[in-house]
Design a protein around this motif. Sequence first.
Motif, mmCIF file in Angstrom:
data_model
loop_
_atom_site.group_PDB
_atom_site.id
_atom_site.type_symbol
_atom_site.label_atom_id
_atom_site.label_comp_id
_atom_site.label_asym_id
_atom_site.label_seq_id
_atom_site.Cartn_x
_atom_site.Cartn_y
_atom_site.Cartn_z
ATOM 1 N N THR A 1 0.827 -0.903 0.079
ATOM 2 C CA THR A 1 0.046 -0.099 0.056
ATOM 3 C C THR A 1 0.865 1.144 -0.168
ATOM 4 N N ALA A 2 0.359 2.321 -0.386
ATOM 5 C CA ALA A 2 0.990 3.671 -0.162
ATOM 6 C C ALA A 2 1.741 3.843 1.153
ATOM 7 N N GLN A 3 0.964 3.593 2.027
ATOM 8 C CA GLN A 3 1.275 3.744 3.604
ATOM 9 C C GLN A 3 2.445 2.925 3.855
ATOM 10 N N GLU B 1 3.774 10.971 3.029
ATOM 11 C CA GLU B 1 2.773 10.370 2.227
ATOM 12 C C GLU B 1 2.504 10.788 0.567
ATOM 13 N N PRO B 2 2.720 12.129 0.551
ATOM 14 C CA PRO B 2 2.648 12.752 -0.980
ATOM 15 C C PRO B 2 3.663 12.254 -1.628
ATOM 16 N N ASP C 1 2.685 8.684 -2.522
ATOM 17 C CA ASP C 1 1.679 8.639 -3.406
ATOM 18 C C ASP C 1 2.350 8.737 -4.972
ATOM 19 N N ARG C 2 3.179 9.697 -5.140
ATOM 20 C CA ARG C 2 4.081 10.244 -6.387
ATOM 21 C C ARG C 2 4.816 8.957 -6.762
ATOM 22 N N ALA D 1 2.041 6.200 -7.993
ATOM 23 C CA ALA D 1 1.557 6.813 -9.317
ATOM 24 C C ALA D 1 2.463 6.527 -10.378
ATOM 25 N N GLN E 1 -3.309 -2.292 -9.765
ATOM 26 C CA GLN E 1 -3.976 -1.930 -8.586
ATOM 27 C C GLN E 1 -5.009 -2.968 -8.457
#
Length: 328
Positions: free
Chosen positions: A21-23, A33-34, A37-38, A41, A51
């Motif tokens: 997960t992103a976390q 977190e940002p 996320d990048r 992505a 996903q």
Amino acid sequence: MHLSTDMRRAYALAVRRRALTAQGVAEELGLDEPEADRVIAGLVELRLLQQDAEGDLFAAVAPDSAQLRLLGPLVREISVMQEKADRIRADLGSLLPVYWDEVESAAGQIEVVRDLDVVLTLIEEFSARATTEVLTSQPGGGRPVKQLETALTFAQELLERGVRMRTLYQHTAQFHQGTAAYVVHVAPLGGEVRTTASGFPRMLVFDRRVAVLALKGHPEGALVLRNENVIDVLVDTFERTWVGAHPFPLSYSKGQIVHVSSEVKDAIMRLLVVGESDKKIAARVGLSLRTCQRHIADLMQEIGARNRLHAGYLLYEQLAKSDADVLK
């Protein structure tokens, strides 16, 4: 999309854990977190992460599969463009023979020959093939004896085969012993020879299909033309000059000499009016430079000219009046 160091680390983590997960990426890699996320992505965009249906987990995808999925559309687009390029290349390529055949044909219509022996061989060949008419123009007064001997053999062979032959000389050739003897030989065979005061190009035209012209700057060379349109212009120029020319006299009278001298003088006057140099005037009327300069000096004295410019002005007025009287 550039594959950054964090993206490489996150992909390796996804491969080890099968899914993440992103976390989890943020915690494992020490990212906020940002940033996490990048990174996620970016890997999804490169098709290296897939996903799940719920959107929380991301599973690693084999690089070769990602490559196919990512590059497939681009490869297909390139393939379409390549096919289009191939079609265009083939279509335009099919026109190359048409283009080069025409270019080579056009190039073959103009041939520059700088070797005298080759020029003479070509003239002999064209002469042997001639069946209808040969036009010749020989400016500059009388020709050397050796040239006249060759020309006489050339003319006799043509005339005996029934080929019409017309030759243009300048008036001054009438007083050249060798040229006069040449005319005496060819006239009874049917050769037609005329003279004129004005200049014209040195050339031979065979059956109006091929022409041999003097090559500027190369007295022993020649320009061979096979272009019908150009030859038509040359023949038209010859015909116009021929109409205004006079038959080469086989005998001379005082009146004949006076008439010729008058026409040469008139030609010199007209060339002086347009500002030609002594050298060019001499070449145009078929005189030696010294003889031409003597004629010009006599003419200037006759009309009372103070200098060359004054002579041009006086001669212009004289010729204008003379031409106006002719039109009355």
